[in-house]
Design an enzyme around this catalytic site. Structure first.
Site, PDB file in Angstrom:
ATOM      1  N   ASP A   1       0.858  -1.192   0.000  1.00 50.24           N
ATOM      2  CA  ASP A   1       0.000   0.000   0.000  1.00 50.24           C
ATOM      3  C   ASP A   1       0.893   1.241   0.000  1.00 50.24           C
ATOM      4  O   ASP A   1       1.814   1.366   0.826  1.00 50.24           O
ATOM      5  CB  ASP A   1      -0.887  -0.018   1.257  1.00 50.24           C
ATOM      6  CG  ASP A   1      -1.894   1.115   1.260  1.00 50.24           C
ATOM      7  OD1 ASP A   1      -3.100   0.823   1.193  1.00 50.24           O
ATOM      8  OD2 ASP A   1      -1.482   2.301   1.336  1.00 50.24           O
ATOM      9  N   ILE A   2       0.626   2.131  -0.959  1.00 45.93           N
ATOM     10  CA  ILE A   2       1.436   3.358  -1.038  1.00 45.93           C
ATOM     11  C   ILE A   2       1.105   4.238   0.177  1.00 45.93           C
ATOM     12  O   ILE A   2      -0.067   4.415   0.521  1.00 45.93           O
ATOM     13  CB  ILE A   2       1.146   4.131  -2.345  1.00 45.93           C
ATOM     14  CG1 ILE A   2       1.417   3.214  -3.554  1.00 45.93           C
ATOM     15  CG2 ILE A   2       1.986   5.393  -2.427  1.00 45.93           C
ATOM     16  CD1 ILE A   2       1.134   3.835  -4.909  1.00 45.93           C
TER      17      ILE A   2
ATOM     18  N   GLU B   1      -4.687   2.368  -4.237  1.00 43.43           N
ATOM     19  CA  GLU B   1      -3.221   2.392  -4.290  1.00 43.43           C
ATOM     20  C   GLU B   1      -2.655   1.158  -3.606  1.00 43.43           C
ATOM     21  O   GLU B   1      -1.602   1.195  -3.002  1.00 43.43           O
ATOM     22  CB  GLU B   1      -2.652   3.673  -3.655  1.00 43.43           C
ATOM     23  CG  GLU B   1      -3.540   4.376  -2.652  1.00 43.43           C
ATOM     24  CD  GLU B   1      -3.782   3.606  -1.354  1.00 43.43           C
ATOM     25  OE1 GLU B   1      -4.709   2.770  -1.360  1.00 43.43           O
ATOM     26  OE2 GLU B   1      -3.073   3.852  -0.361  1.00 43.43           O
TER      27      GLU B   1
HETATM   28  P1  GH3 Z   1      -1.980   5.437   4.058  1.00 42.18           P
HETATM   29  O1  GH3 Z   1      -0.553   5.772   4.152  1.00 42.18           O
HETATM   30  O2  GH3 Z   1      -2.622   5.170   5.387  1.00 42.18           O
HETATM   31  O3  GH3 Z   1      -2.254   4.310   3.094  1.00 42.18           O
HETATM   32  O4  GH3 Z   1      -2.706   6.718   3.505  1.00 42.18           O
HETATM   33  P2  GH3 Z   1      -3.253   6.959   2.061  1.00 42.18           P
HETATM   34  O5  GH3 Z   1      -3.465   8.398   1.857  1.00 42.18           O
HETATM   35  O6  GH3 Z   1      -2.380   6.291   1.068  1.00 42.18           O
HETATM   36  O7  GH3 Z   1      -4.613   6.141   2.086  1.00 42.18           O
HETATM   37  P3  GH3 Z   1      -6.090   6.639   1.933  1.00 42.18           P
HETATM   38  O8  GH3 Z   1      -6.921   5.363   1.988  1.00 42.18           O
HETATM   39  O9  GH3 Z   1      -6.419   7.673   2.950  1.00 42.18           O
HETATM   40  O10 GH3 Z   1      -6.166   7.265   0.515  1.00 42.18           O
HETATM   41  C1  GH3 Z   1      -6.074   6.538  -0.636  1.00 42.18           C
HETATM   42  C2  GH3 Z   1      -6.222   7.492  -1.766  1.00 42.18           C
HETATM   43  O11 GH3 Z   1      -6.012   6.855  -3.021  1.00 42.18           O
HETATM   44  C3  GH3 Z   1      -7.603   8.119  -1.846  1.00 42.18           C
HETATM   45  C4  GH3 Z   1      -7.999   8.027  -3.282  1.00 42.18           C
HETATM   46  O12 GH3 Z   1      -8.416   9.273  -3.801  1.00 42.18           O
HETATM   47  C5  GH3 Z   1      -6.742   7.600  -3.980  1.00 42.18           C
HETATM   48  N1  GH3 Z   1      -6.994   6.782  -5.154  1.00 42.18           N
HETATM   49  C6  GH3 Z   1      -7.657   5.592  -5.219  1.00 42.18           C
HETATM   50  N2  GH3 Z   1      -7.673   5.145  -6.479  1.00 42.18           N
HETATM   51  C7  GH3 Z   1      -7.009   6.068  -7.240  1.00 42.18           C
HETATM   52  C8  GH3 Z   1      -6.694   6.162  -8.630  1.00 42.18           C
HETATM   53  O13 GH3 Z   1      -7.019   5.277  -9.448  1.00 42.18           O
HETATM   54  N3  GH3 Z   1      -6.013   7.232  -9.053  1.00 42.18           N
HETATM   55  C9  GH3 Z   1      -5.628   8.224  -8.173  1.00 42.18           C
HETATM   56  N4  GH3 Z   1      -4.937   9.270  -8.625  1.00 42.18           N
HETATM   57  N5  GH3 Z   1      -5.915   8.162  -6.866  1.00 42.18           N
HETATM   58  C10 GH3 Z   1      -6.592   7.105  -6.400  1.00 42.18           C
HETATM   59 MG    MG Z   2      -2.185   4.199   1.171  1.00 40.58          MG
HETATM   60 MG    MG Z   3      -5.052   1.966   0.966  1.00 41.72          MG
END
Ligand code: GH3
Ligand code: MG
Ligand code: MG
Length: 365
Positions: free
Chosen positions: A223-224, A267
């Site tokens: 997980d990023i 992510e």
């Molecule tokens: P953590 O270190 O706890 O994983 O924090 P995080 O910010 O990486 O995790 P969080 O679950 O809060 O946010 C994930 C984000 O990923 C939110 C969402 O907008 C973004 N995301 C999900 N799918 C995509 C995508 O296909 N493209 C882009 N650009 N962003 C995406």
């Molecule tokens: Mg994340």
């Molecule tokens: Mg996540």
């Protein structure tokens, strides 16, 4: 044409044996013309040649053969004249139905057949004019009917051929469409790695056949870190580009025939490592994590470092342990959650002792 030659030679030999000498000898000269014409047609048709040459050779050769048959009858004289005209019509019809040539050549053969028939019939002193005309119309109807039948057959054959071609083309298009559908159903369109559906299928099939698994099956859940911050600071387009690069780096890090990378969602990426122990899986996870940190992709809003980092949870199950795909995923998820909780940008193995607990335990002692 080979058969024409064989039949001609047999007929001439039989004539020599059975007919009066003078009659049989008179038939030899026209009879000798037939093998020559038939052999020429055979030699020209044996190889691929231009259509005009094939058609021309057949038209001219057939005319010579038909003429020779009429001539043989005329040379024999008497009732043989009329009998050989029947044979000539039969040979003409055989030519019309056997060869695949343009309609113009077929019409040429039919016309020469009927013209020769009429000409030699009118020259026959044993047949009167009205009888000759009646016989001509009778045979003309037969020959015309054969020409029409042949034309219908060739149209039907062409249609069948075209239908076959069309069906073949449709089948190819359908197979191609099915391949594309299959690809779309299994691949994540943004990153090009496998999608969650495919990964679930693979994990289920691995879990469903524990007997086939030689050793441990490991699962990495990557997980990023602080990806939302990257989106917020650099925009979603940059976020998408980052996902593509991270997916490619994970794939490069585990490239092997048996290891599989899939985008789990957002992510998050999963790596399935069949026949891999927990220790090996941990090392692979660390390699992935270091490669991604080493690429130094910018993530200015991250509270870990100003670059893109990932956290990884690792879970491993033995082949004969009776594990399920869901269970393995839950365990990898628990380990990932711990990696996040312990500060991100790290790998945690499911079931490994937690440092925090250790500290508490040491403190209590
Ligand atoms: P953590 O270190 O706890 O994983 O924090 P995080 O910010 O990486 O995790 P969080 O679950 O809060 O946010 C994930 C984000 O990923 C939110 C969402 O907008 C973004 N995301 C999900 N799918 C995509 C995508 O296909 N493209 C882009 N650009 N962003 C995406
Ligand atoms: Mg994340
Ligand atoms: Mg996540």
């Amino acid at each position: 044409m080979v058969w024409v030659i064989v039949l001609d030679v047999l007929t001439l030999s039989m004539n020599l044996l059975l007919l009066p000498q003078a009659q049989a000898v008179a038939m030899l000269a026209p009879g000798a013309l037939i093998p020559l014409a038939a052999l020429t047609i055979h030699l020209i048709w044996r190889e691929r040649r231009p259509a005009w040459l094939l058609g021309g050779a057949l038209g001219a050769g057939m005319f010579l053969i038909l003429l020779a048959v009429c001539w043989m009858g005329a040379a024999a004289g008497g009732p043989w004249q009329e009998r050989y005209l029947y044979v000539m019509v039969f040979v003409g019809i055989a030519g019309i139905t056997t060869f695949s040539v343009p309609m113009s050549i077929i019409l040429g053969i039919a016309t020469s057949c009927l013209a020769l028939y009429l000409m030699f019939l009118l020259r026959n002193p044993l047949i009167g004019l009205s009888e000759a005309i009646a016989a001509f119309f009778f045979f003309a109807c037969g020959v015309v009917a054969v020409v029409f039948a042949r034309q219908t057959m060739s149209v039907l054959a062409k249609k069948a051929f075209l239908l076959e071609l069309r069906d073949g083309a449709r089948l190819t298009a359908l197979t191609e469409a099915n391949k594309q559908l299959d690809h779309l159903a299994k691949v994540d369109p943004l990153t090009g790695v496998a999608n969650r559906r495919w990964m679930t299928e693979l994990l289920n099939s691995l879990a469903g056949h524990p007997d086939k698994l030689r050793g441990n099956t490991s699962l990495l859940m990557c997980d990023i870190d602080c990806f939302k911050a990257l989106n917020d600071q650099l925009g979603h387009a940059q976020g998408d580009r980052c996902l593509v690069k991270v997916a490619a780096m994970i794939e490069r890090s585990v490239r092997s025939r048996t290891n599989h990378v899939a985008r789990y969602g957002g992510e998050e990426f999963l790596v399935i490592l069949p026949d891999t122990t927990a220790e090996q899986a941990f090392l692979i996870a660390e390699q992935i994590r270091e490669n991604i940190a080493g690429a130094a992709l910018p993530n200015p809003g991250s509270n870990v470092a100003p670059i893109v980092t990932i956290s990884i949870g690792v879970a491993t199950r033995k082949g004969n342990e009776g594990w399920t795909a869901d269970r393995l995923q839950v365990e990898a998820d628990i380990a990932l959650y711990r990696a996040k909780r312990e500060g991100r940008n790290r790998t945690v193995l499911f079931g490994a002792p937690e440092p925090a607990r250790k500290v508490i335990a040491e403190g209590a002692a």
